[in-house]
Design a protein around this motif. Structure first.
Motif, PDB file in Angstrom:
ATOM      1  N   THR A  68      -9.323   0.162  -5.821  1.00 47.67           N
ATOM      2  CA  THR A  68      -9.480   0.925  -6.894  1.00 47.67           C
ATOM      3  C   THR A  68      -8.032   1.415  -7.603  1.00 47.67           C
ATOM      4  N   MET A  69      -7.124   1.360  -6.713  1.00 46.73           N
ATOM      5  CA  MET A  69      -5.765   1.463  -7.343  1.00 46.73           C
ATOM      6  C   MET A  69      -5.258   0.353  -8.053  1.00 46.73           C
TER       7      MET A  69
ATOM      8  N   GLU B 288     -10.848  -0.375  -0.008  1.00 45.26           N
ATOM      9  CA  GLU B 288     -11.573   0.129  -1.365  1.00 45.26           C
ATOM     10  C   GLU B 288     -10.633   0.979  -2.052  1.00 45.26           C
ATOM     11  N   TRP B 289     -10.024   1.967  -1.253  1.00 47.39           N
ATOM     12  CA  TRP B 289      -8.830   2.976  -2.371  1.00 47.39           C
ATOM     13  C   TRP B 289      -7.985   2.145  -2.981  1.00 47.39           C
ATOM     14  N   TYR B 290      -7.635   0.935  -2.078  1.00 42.82           N
ATOM     15  CA  TYR B 290      -6.298  -0.070  -2.508  1.00 42.82           C
ATOM     16  C   TYR B 290      -6.892  -0.708  -3.693  1.00 42.82           C
TER      17      TYR B 290
ATOM     18  N   TYR C  66       0.748  -1.336  -0.053  1.00 40.73           N
ATOM     19  CA  TYR C  66      -0.039  -0.036  -0.046  1.00 40.73           C
ATOM     20  C   TYR C  66       0.778   1.328  -0.024  1.00 40.73           C
TER      21      TYR C  66
ATOM     22  N   GLU D  71     -12.219   1.333   4.334  1.00 41.76           N
ATOM     23  CA  GLU D  71     -12.146   2.634   3.370  1.00 41.76           C
ATOM     24  C   GLU D  71     -10.801   2.434   2.720  1.00 41.76           C
ATOM     25  N   ARG D  72      -9.597   2.126   3.362  1.00 47.18           N
ATOM     26  CA  ARG D  72      -8.282   2.060   2.748  1.00 47.18           C
ATOM     27  C   ARG D  72      -8.217   0.934   1.697  1.00 47.18           C
TER      28      ARG D  72
END
Length: 299
Positions: A295-296, A291-293, A221, A288-289
């Motif tokens: 998406t990345m 989901e961002w990961y 991450y 939340e982290r």
């Protein structure tokens, strides 16, 4: 479902380019169980000395960690002191005092012996095997190891590997165990030694999973500020096993999701000294982290 971890409880004195801390609560079992507690109710087996503050035990218990396997013995708690270099990838061990951990012979409480998930934190493969013999019918057993045991207790480690579902080690340890420089060949070679799946940690470059479903590679991450990497690997393992204990869906998706959660927990752990950052973490922040990961990684 139930998860037990057997490992070290320590006081860490750490110096990095970003600061220092003395006698922070650390050790493999501390980081692992704290990270796993975001998904399940871990059972902790370890040993501390008479100098172990009651406040530390209460901190673990505040996360629903079952500490009935945490025994106190006459003497002092395991202590480690280290200094990280500017790149944060290398460190110097300045002092090691095993104290009561040096003679630790883990005995699982009777209530822990029905655990379905078992994590054997970094330690002698002889002791890891003794722990495994105390668990009745585990569904998933994963162990961590290091270069010391590969070099000094290779035969004992090779006897243990076929009894494991998963093995966790870093890239240099995989090379040492298999004599393979290529990580794909090394991961496949470790699997041939017995474990059903193998996870190779590559630090800031992520991790690799080798299983019946092939090879899965996941990046680290992207963390802007790393204050203390000490508990990253154990938090990674705690996230993996904690998630697996909470999810009985079929592979391969489950193992891959577990690695993603483990990666997120590791990224949080390094943002503070010792357990400081994890103590400020909420499950919502982890999701939340994640989901961002996710998406990345999409393309």
């Amino acid at each position: 479902m139930s998860l037990v971890v057997v490992g070290s409880i320590a006081f860490d004195s750490i110096e990095t380019p970003h600061g220092k801390v003395d006698d922070a609560l650390g050790g493999s079992a501390s980081f692992f169980s704290y990270a796993a507690s975001f998904f399940t109710t871990p059972r902790l087996v370890g040993v501390v000395g008479e100098d172990f503050p009651e406040a530390n035990r209460k901190l673990l218990e505040s996360r629903r960690i079952d500490t009935s396997g945490l025994v106190t013995q006459p003497g002092k708690t395991f202590r480690w002191k280290g200094r990280y270099h500017e790149d944060m990838n290398t460190r110097d061990t300045l002092e090691v005092h095993l104290n009561v951990f040096g003679t630790f012979n883990p005995v699982l409480p009777e209530a822990f012996r029905d655990s379905t998930h078992v994590f054997l934190a970094n330690g002698s493969p002889v002791l890891q095997a003794k722990v495994l013999e105390q668990v009745r019918k585990p569904k998933l057993v994963m162990a961590d190891t290091m270069d010391l045991w590969i070099e000094t207790q290779r035969d004992e480690l090779l006897k243990l590997l076929p009894r494991l579902h998963g093995l966790l080690l870093n890239d240099s340890e995989a090379r040492l165990l298999t004599d393979q420089d290529n990580m794909i060949k090394a991961g496949q070679a470790v699997r041939k030694l017995g474990p059903k799946f193998v996870i190779i940690k590559k630090g800031e470059h992520g991790a690799m999973l080798f299983s019946d479903d092939g090879v899965f590679v996941i990046p680290a991450y992207p963390t802007e500020e790393v204050l203390d990497p000490t508990g990253a690997g154990d938090s990674f393992a705690g996230g993996i096993m904690g998630y697996l204990d909470s999810d009985d869906s079929p592979p391969p998706g489950r193992l891959r999701r577990a690695m993603a959660y483990g990666t997120v927990l590791a990224s949080l752990a390094v943002e503070g000294f010792g357990l400081d950052r994890l103590k400020q973490t909420r499950r919502e922040e982890i999701d939340e982290r994640l989901e961002w990961y996710r998406t990345m990684l999409a393309f």
